[in-house]
Scaffold this motif. Structure first.
Motif, PDB file in Angstrom:
ATOM      1  N   LEU A 237       0.839  -1.203   0.000  1.00  0.00           N
ATOM      2  CA  LEU A 237       0.000   0.000   0.000  1.00  0.00           C
ATOM      3  C   LEU A 237       0.875   1.255   0.000  1.00  0.00           C
ATOM      4  CD1 LEU A 237      -2.940   1.108   0.321  1.00  0.00           C
ATOM      5  CD2 LEU A 237      -2.450   1.253   2.750  1.00  0.00           C
ATOM      6  N   TYR A 241       1.175   4.258  -2.932  1.00  0.00           N
ATOM      7  CA  TYR A 241       1.032   5.695  -2.699  1.00  0.00           C
ATOM      8  C   TYR A 241       2.292   6.422  -3.163  1.00  0.00           C
ATOM      9  CZ  TYR A 241      -3.161   5.176   0.206  1.00  0.00           C
ATOM     10  OH  TYR A 241      -4.408   4.928   0.658  1.00  0.00           O
TER      11      TYR A 241
ATOM     12  N   VAL B  82       3.871  -5.964  13.557  1.00  0.00           N
ATOM     13  CA  VAL B  82       2.785  -5.528  12.672  1.00  0.00           C
ATOM     14  C   VAL B  82       1.390  -5.827  13.236  1.00  0.00           C
ATOM     15  CG1 VAL B  82       1.745  -5.872  10.402  1.00  0.00           C
ATOM     16  CG2 VAL B  82       4.189  -5.493  10.597  1.00  0.00           C
ATOM     17  N   ARG B  85       0.513  -3.235  15.889  1.00  0.00           N
ATOM     18  CA  ARG B  85       0.359  -1.842  15.482  1.00  0.00           C
ATOM     19  C   ARG B  85      -1.083  -1.553  15.083  1.00  0.00           C
ATOM     20  NH1 ARG B  85       5.628  -2.309  11.988  1.00  0.00           N
ATOM     21  NH2 ARG B  85       7.146  -2.058  13.642  1.00  0.00           N
ATOM     22  N   TYR B  86      -1.524  -0.395  15.426  1.00  0.00           N
ATOM     23  CA  TYR B  86      -2.862   0.065  15.112  1.00  0.00           C
ATOM     24  C   TYR B  86      -3.922  -0.659  15.945  1.00  0.00           C
ATOM     25  CZ  TYR B  86      -6.227   2.570  12.152  1.00  0.00           C
ATOM     26  OH  TYR B  86      -7.196   3.399  11.679  1.00  0.00           O
ATOM     27  N   MET B 109      -8.392   7.008   1.627  1.00  0.00           N
ATOM     28  CA  MET B 109      -7.167   6.554   2.285  1.00  0.00           C
ATOM     29  C   MET B 109      -7.497   5.719   3.521  1.00  0.00           C
ATOM     30  SD  MET B 109      -4.128   8.577   4.097  1.00  0.00           S
ATOM     31  CE  MET B 109      -4.303   7.673   5.600  1.00  0.00           C
ATOM     32  N   GLU B 112      -8.622   2.295   2.467  1.00  0.00           N
ATOM     33  CA  GLU B 112      -7.515   1.459   1.993  1.00  0.00           C
ATOM     34  C   GLU B 112      -6.666   0.964   3.155  1.00  0.00           C
ATOM     35  OE1 GLU B 112      -6.884   3.112  -2.542  1.00  0.00           O
ATOM     36  OE2 GLU B 112      -5.914   4.153  -0.906  1.00  0.00           O
ATOM     37  N   LEU B 113      -6.471   1.840   4.126  1.00  0.00           N
ATOM     38  CA  LEU B 113      -5.696   1.447   5.307  1.00  0.00           C
ATOM     39  C   LEU B 113      -6.428   0.350   6.084  1.00  0.00           C
ATOM     40  CD1 LEU B 113      -3.401   1.866   7.352  1.00  0.00           C
ATOM     41  CD2 LEU B 113      -4.754   3.681   8.378  1.00  0.00           C
ATOM     42  N   ALA B 116      -6.351  -2.928   4.317  1.00  0.00           N
ATOM     43  CA  ALA B 116      -5.012  -3.519   4.425  1.00  0.00           C
ATOM     44  C   ALA B 116      -4.797  -4.140   5.805  1.00  0.00           C
ATOM     45  CB  ALA B 116      -3.948  -2.454   4.164  1.00  0.00           C
ATOM     46  N   ARG B 117      -5.515  -3.628   6.806  1.00  0.00           N
ATOM     47  CA  ARG B 117      -5.382  -4.198   8.141  1.00  0.00           C
ATOM     48  C   ARG B 117      -6.462  -5.241   8.421  1.00  0.00           C
ATOM     49  NH1 ARG B 117      -1.594  -2.803  11.594  1.00  0.00           N
ATOM     50  NH2 ARG B 117      -1.831  -5.026  11.633  1.00  0.00           N
TER      51      ARG B 117
END
Lengths: 331, 318
Positions: A237, A241, B82, B85-86, B109, B112-113, B116-117
């Motif tokens: 990702l 970008y 990973v 995180r978040y 955005m 998409e984030l 991805a998670r």
């Protein structure tokens, strides 16, 4: 948006007028008299006949009028699509001579510019990925981009053309063939096209790859990349970008580089004796053919301006920031 | 106990040697605790904040452990971090103004984030809108590019994004530094609100603005030259600091409502500069600037609990 395009168009129009004026001036203030040059080929000894022929041709080409009148006439006939008559290939009109060469130049330029840009960007982005690749691609890129067009052209024509004998080294097609729509002719056309294309492609490729590699590394260090990494976003990702954002300066770069690339293509054509505008410029210079030279330069100028304008528009479409500023964002 | 950091050592690798930015940092963070992390520039507070979520390429984990909710946090292993995180640990970065991709619409955005998670964006849309509203933003910001927002708005968007998955620990790194005073206050209040609503369990608020942190934090930890100097409840640190460095730091702050001339004196600074961390001095690192320094200070003072919940590292306090 439309105001922006209108403003751009106005600037391009101004550039066009200035370019055309300079274009008109250069051949006229160059040393050498074209009519005398033409007549000397006819080897006339009688001075009286010489004088009357000079007068005839000067009248025909409009060279007997005062300069400002010539300038005005030039603009008038320009809008009528009349660029005059070629001295070199008298009595062929300049427009016809140019139109015969334009397809060759475009056929060389467009694929070379677009492919080198696309491949170079991909390649550079790919190189920014690993250290080993970076260490090999980067020096090669620097060597390529620092190579003069005619030098790599000479190198290629010598190695692949003369030593290896794979590709022909001169002309747009074999003299034994006549232009027609047949496989033999098309194959011949492509094999003549390949070396000039390759030399332009290679030189441009290095520059794009280096530019992209640097931009990608810069983008990957940018704050938004760091933030996404801290939130555990996958590299894919972040790379996507970064690639997209790194493209924007590359598009501008394309606009800036366009003139250089076209100049390079003219040189390359000369080396390969390729029947495009570059070779035509050389011929017209040698023959002091004002009108032809003027016409070709005019074509080049128009071409560069149109291409720049297209890139301007593309940039607006691709970068939301310029678009937002034009429509007046909320802050 | 949410977070337990034990003797954490993180060094920066430079050409001239290791910079001991964190040299044995130990502290605990309770559930629901907002801890202000204060200190001078270069004391290691930002390094501590970063170490808890992602070491950058120059940072090296030298020793010590971190536990979050009784699970080990493998900060030296980038890949193993990973999943945490978040989801478990999140960050509001120092550079929140530029933390958003300039060429993507904010909503896109975020989607998409999230994808991805492994989170379906549709599942959190309502929550996202609610939280944007909570910080005073309309959902239409999701349809905008970052350039269309003001600095304060971007800051709040980042705040919402970072806390969207209800992390256990939130690290807010100098989030108010670039804001004006009134915006600072609203940001600080929203952070407390987020904690009160249970969006985040606990928070480390890295700052050099002690007066701001006093208003919102439960506890304050003061760091000096890669060491913890003192940690206690916010009121204790402000009103009854024990460590000489903290005392001088607090003494250097103007008091609200009083003018310096009325007190007949100018604000006192702390003379001297912090030691370089490339080859840090042995013993107490504050000893060269400390008016109370004595012979024992050539040994490093341990961080001891001098009263419940009040830790200090000084021979004079222990």
């Amino acid at each position: 948006m439309w105001r922006y395009i209108g403003r751009k168009l106005f600037i391009y129009l101004l550039t066009f007028i200035v370019a055309v004026t300079i274009n008109w001036m250069i051949p006229r203030f160059m040393p050498g008299d074209p009519v005398r040059n033409m007549l000397s080929r006819a080897a006339i000894n009688d001075p009286e006949a010489m004088a009357s022929m000079t007068a005839y041709y000067e009248d025909l080409f409009g060279l007997d009028e005062p300069l400002y009148q010539q300038y005005l006439n030039f603009w008038v006939s320009l809008f009528q699509g009349d660029l005059g008559i070629s001295v070199m290939r008298y009595p062929e009109p300049v427009t016809d001579v140019i139109m015969g060469s334009v397809p060759y130049t475009l056929g060389l330029l467009l694929p070379a510019i677009l492919l080198s840009w696309i491949v170079g960007n991909r390649f550079g982005a790919f190189a920014a990925r690993s250290k080993a690749l970076d260490n090999t691609v980067l020096p090669v890129g620097y060597v390529l981009t620092a190579t003069p067009y005619m030098w790599i052209a000479l190198l290629l024509s010598y190695t692949l053309g003369i030593v290896a004998g794979i590709f022909p080294t001169a002309g747009g097609f074999s003299y034994s063939l006549r232009p027609e729509f047949s496989w033999v002719f098309i194959y011949d056309l492509i094999s003549h096209w390949f070396l000039p294309f390759l030399s332009m492609f290679l030189v441009a490729l290095g520059g794009w790859a280096i530019g992209m590699r640097n931009m990608i590394i810069y983008e990957l260090e940018a704050d938004y990349s760091n933030y996404l990494q801290a939130l555990g976003a996958p590299r894919r990702l972040i790379r996507r970008y970064a690639f997209r954002n790194a493209m924007l300066p590359q598009i501008t770069g394309l606009a800036v580089q366009l003139g250089t690339i076209i100049a390079g293509s003219l040189l390359t054509e000369v080396v390969f004796n390729y029947p495009g505008l570059g070779t035509l410029i050389l011929d017209s210079l040698e023959n002091r053919d004002f009108f032809l030279l003027q016409g070709i330069l005019l074509f080049v100028v128009i071409g560069v301006l149109i291409a720049n304008f297209i890139i301007d528009i593309i940039y607006v479409l691709v970068d939301p920031r310029t678009r937002v500023q034009m429509t007046g964002g909320s802050s | 106990m949410t977070l337990r950091v034990n003797d954490l050592k993180v060094y920066y690798q430079t050409l001239r040697g290791d910079v001991h930015a964190l040299d044995g940092v130990t502290f605990d963070l309770a559930d629901g605790e907002i801890m202000g992390l204060a200190g001078e520039s270069g004391c290691g507070k930002s390094t501590l904040g970063k170490s808890l979520i992602r070491l950058d390429s120059r940072m090296r984990h030298v020793g010590g452990t971190i536990e979050l909710d009784d699970k080990d946090v493998p900060i030296a292993d980038d890949d193993a971090m990973v999943p945490l995180r978040y989801n478990e640990i999140s960050l509001i970065p120092q550079y929140a103004m530029s933390a958003l991709n300039p060429t993507r619409k904010i909503g896109k955005m975020i989607n998409e984030l999230l994808r991805a998670r492994g989170v379906r964006p549709a599942d959190v849309t309502d929550e996202l809108h609610r939280r944007l509203e909570l910080v005073g933003l309309e959902p239409k910001v999701l349809n905008m590019f970052p350039i269309e927002l003001s600095g304060g708005m971007k800051q709040r968007v980042v705040m919402v994004i970072s806390t969207l998955l209800n992390p256990s620990l939130l690290i807010a790194d100098e989030v108010t530094s670039a804001l004006d005073v009134s915006t600072q206050r609203s940001v600080a209040e929203s952070m407390v609100e987020f904690r009160d609503r249970g969006y985040i369990k606990s928070m480390i608020f890295v700052t050099h603005d002690i007066s701001l942190v006093y208003q919102m934090a439960d506890t304050i930890m003061v760091m000096y030259a890669g060491h913890v100097a003192e940690k206690a409840s916010a009121s204790t640190i402000i009103n009854e600091p024990k460590h000489p460095y903290t005392q001088m730091l607090i003494g250097a702050l103007p008091e609200v409502g009083s003018t310096s001339t009325a007190q007949g004196g100018r604000l006192e600074g702390i003379p001297g500069t912090p030691p370089g961390l490339l080859n840090p001095p042995t013993g107490c690192r504050f000893k060269d600037r400390c008016p109370m320094a004595f012979s024992k200070c050539s040994e490093q003072p341990p961080l001891v609990e001098i009263e419940p919940g009040h830790w200090a590292a000084c021979w004079k306090t222990g």
